[in-house]
Design an enzyme around this catalytic site. Structure first.
Site, PDB file in Angstrom:
ATOM      1  N   GLY A 181       4.886  50.213  20.038  1.00 28.96           N
ATOM      2  CA  GLY A 181       5.154  49.955  21.447  1.00 28.96           C
ATOM      3  C   GLY A 181       6.603  49.579  21.644  1.00 28.96           C
ATOM      4  O   GLY A 181       7.315  49.269  20.685  1.00 28.96           O
ATOM      5  N   GLN A 196      13.582  45.311  25.721  1.00 26.70           N
ATOM      6  CA  GLN A 196      14.148  45.448  24.370  1.00 26.70           C
ATOM      7  C   GLN A 196      15.334  46.409  24.318  1.00 26.70           C
ATOM      8  O   GLN A 196      16.097  46.386  23.359  1.00 26.70           O
ATOM      9  CB  GLN A 196      13.067  45.919  23.382  1.00 26.70           C
ATOM     10  CG  GLN A 196      11.980  44.885  23.158  1.00 26.70           C
ATOM     11  CD  GLN A 196      10.883  45.426  22.262  1.00 26.70           C
ATOM     12  OE1 GLN A 196      10.007  46.148  22.721  1.00 26.70           O
ATOM     13  NE2 GLN A 196      10.945  45.116  20.983  1.00 26.70           N
ATOM     14  N   CYS A 207       7.683  42.761  15.464  1.00 23.38           N
ATOM     15  CA  CYS A 207       8.411  43.169  16.664  1.00 23.38           C
ATOM     16  C   CYS A 207       9.692  43.869  16.247  1.00 23.38           C
ATOM     17  O   CYS A 207      10.394  43.396  15.342  1.00 23.38           O
ATOM     18  CB  CYS A 207       8.731  41.943  17.517  1.00 23.38           C
ATOM     19  SG  CYS A 207       9.604  42.336  19.041  1.00 23.38           S
ATOM     20  N   LEU A 208      10.002  44.980  16.904  1.00 25.19           N
ATOM     21  CA  LEU A 208      11.226  45.720  16.582  1.00 25.19           C
ATOM     22  C   LEU A 208      12.465  44.873  16.865  1.00 25.19           C
ATOM     23  O   LEU A 208      13.527  45.135  16.305  1.00 25.19           O
ATOM     24  CB  LEU A 208      11.279  47.024  17.391  1.00 25.19           C
ATOM     25  CG  LEU A 208      10.196  48.051  17.039  1.00 25.19           C
ATOM     26  CD1 LEU A 208      10.228  49.214  18.021  1.00 25.19           C
ATOM     27  CD2 LEU A 208      10.339  48.553  15.608  1.00 25.19           C
ATOM     28  N   HIS A 253       1.509  42.122  23.906  1.00 24.12           N
ATOM     29  CA  HIS A 253       2.826  41.877  23.290  1.00 24.12           C
ATOM     30  C   HIS A 253       3.934  42.455  24.184  1.00 24.12           C
ATOM     31  O   HIS A 253       4.949  41.789  24.435  1.00 24.12           O
ATOM     32  CB  HIS A 253       2.831  42.522  21.888  1.00 24.12           C
ATOM     33  CG  HIS A 253       4.132  42.490  21.153  1.00 24.12           C
ATOM     34  ND1 HIS A 253       4.320  41.751  20.003  1.00 24.12           N
ATOM     35  CD2 HIS A 253       5.310  43.128  21.374  1.00 24.12           C
ATOM     36  CE1 HIS A 253       5.557  41.931  19.563  1.00 24.12           C
ATOM     37  NE2 HIS A 253       6.178  42.764  20.379  1.00 24.12           N
ATOM     38  N   GLU A 254       3.734  43.678  24.689  1.00 18.35           N
ATOM     39  CA  GLU A 254       4.761  44.326  25.529  1.00 18.35           C
ATOM     40  C   GLU A 254       4.872  43.639  26.887  1.00 18.35           C
ATOM     41  O   GLU A 254       5.969  43.472  27.414  1.00 18.35           O
ATOM     42  CB  GLU A 254       4.460  45.818  25.715  1.00 18.35           C
ATOM     43  CG  GLU A 254       4.293  46.647  24.449  1.00 18.35           C
ATOM     44  CD  GLU A 254       5.368  46.441  23.415  1.00 18.35           C
ATOM     45  OE1 GLU A 254       6.464  45.979  23.762  1.00 18.35           O
ATOM     46  OE2 GLU A 254       5.107  46.739  22.238  1.00 18.35           O
ATOM     47  N   HIS A 270       7.060  40.744  26.642  1.00 17.99           N
ATOM     48  CA  HIS A 270       8.489  41.100  26.653  1.00 17.99           C
ATOM     49  C   HIS A 270       9.008  41.176  28.096  1.00 17.99           C
ATOM     50  O   HIS A 270      10.104  40.717  28.391  1.00 17.99           O
ATOM     51  CB  HIS A 270       8.725  42.453  25.976  1.00 17.99           C
ATOM     52  CG  HIS A 270       8.884  42.400  24.481  1.00 17.99           C
ATOM     53  ND1 HIS A 270       9.830  41.624  23.858  1.00 17.99           N
ATOM     54  CD2 HIS A 270       8.231  43.072  23.491  1.00 17.99           C
ATOM     55  CE1 HIS A 270       9.752  41.819  22.539  1.00 17.99           C
ATOM     56  NE2 HIS A 270       8.785  42.688  22.290  1.00 17.99           N
TER      57      HIS A 270
HETATM   58  O1  GNR Z   1       5.729  48.103  16.247  1.00 15.57           O
HETATM   59  C1  GNR Z   1       5.148  47.090  16.599  1.00 15.57           C
HETATM   60  N1  GNR Z   1       4.049  46.684  15.933  1.00 15.57           N
HETATM   61  C2  GNR Z   1       3.211  45.672  16.367  1.00 15.57           C
HETATM   62  C3  GNR Z   1       2.255  45.208  15.461  1.00 15.57           C
HETATM   63  C4  GNR Z   1       1.384  44.220  15.838  1.00 15.57           C
HETATM   64  C5  GNR Z   1       1.447  43.691  17.110  1.00 15.57           C
HETATM   65  C6  GNR Z   1       2.405  44.136  18.002  1.00 15.57           C
HETATM   66  C7  GNR Z   1       3.281  45.124  17.636  1.00 15.57           C
HETATM   67  S1  GNR Z   1       4.448  45.710  18.780  1.00 15.57           S
HETATM   68  C8  GNR Z   1       5.710  46.286  17.698  1.00 15.57           C
HETATM   69  C9  GNR Z   1       6.759  47.037  18.488  1.00 15.57           C
HETATM   70  C10 GNR Z   1       7.459  46.084  19.412  1.00 15.57           C
HETATM   71  O2  GNR Z   1       8.251  45.247  19.052  1.00 15.57           O
HETATM   72  N2  GNR Z   1       7.123  46.129  20.668  1.00 15.57           N
HETATM   73  O3  GNR Z   1       7.648  45.270  21.544  1.00 15.57           O
HETATM   74 NI    NI Z   2       8.137  43.498  20.407  1.00 18.61          NI
END
Ligand code: GNR
Ligand code: NI
Length: 178
Positions: free
Chosen positions: A46, A51, A92-93, A134-135, A138
């Site tokens: 995601g 980001q 998270c990236l 999670h997104e 953000h």
């Molecule tokens: O790539 C991603 N893997 C992930 C794994 C477990 C829970 C959430 C994520 S999101 C993350 C990509 C990202 O940072 N999205 O904001």
């Molecule tokens: Ni993230």
């Protein structure tokens, strides 16, 4: 197709609150396409516009094993959330190499606009539900490390700053052909 630079924690811009998208126009469709390219290139499941330093409510996700089921969520709203929670390992990236457990609703119902500007509603569970939450965090300026203890968060901050310094050093040296 273009790749966008991803902000790294602890960049203060990751804490900005995104504004709703006023119209799904050509600019937003280009942003969506660039975010999908960036997410796939980075091997993420995601990516939120925050980001890539765009503070509008746009999310892309793909939790399929085949990496060919992109989902686009513009102005997403959670309609329902299960009382049942799950504790899964998250990454998270924007916080590379860090993984830790975060509590999330096990099941959610979401409403959002798609890339075509049409309303879509869907239910999600498992990784997809976790990823949407999670997104959406953000977009509110929240990074998953904020669910961890102050001690862990400070250690992560220090590690990320050290890594950034080392990468800068590397780049400076490469520029000087050392
Ligand atoms: O790539 C991603 N893997 C992930 C794994 C477990 C829970 C959430 C994520 S999101 C993350 C990509 C990202 O940072 N999205 O904001
Ligand atoms: Ni993230």
């Amino acid at each position: 197709m273009s790749l966008l630079p991803i902000l790294r924690y602890p960049d203060p811009r990751l804490h900005k609150v995104a504004k709703p998208v006023a119209a799904v126009d050509a600019r937003i469709r280009t942003l969506v396409d660039d975010m999908l390219d960036t997410m796939y290139e980075a091997d993420g499941v995601g990516l939120a516009a925050t980001q890539v330093d765009v503070h509008e409510c746009v999310i892309v996700i793909d939790t399929s094993d085949t990496r060919d089921r992109p989902r686009v969520l513009i102005n997403p709203v959670l309609l329902e959330t299960s009382d049942e929670m799950v504790l899964g390992d998250e990454g998270c990236l924007s916080v590379p190499t860090i993984y830790d457990k975060v509590p999330r609703h096990a099941r959610i119902s979401v409403r959002a606009l798609g890339r075509d500007g049409l309303v879509q509603a869907f239910d999600a569970e498992g990784l997809e539900a976790v990823c949407v939450q999670h997104e959406m965090d953000h977009l509110l300026g929240k990074v998953f490390v904020e669910y961890l203890s102050a001690l862990k968060r400070d250690r992560i901050k220090t590690k990320m700053l050290k890594k950034a310094r080392e990468e800068q050093e590397l780049h400076a040296n490469a520029a000087r052909r050392l």
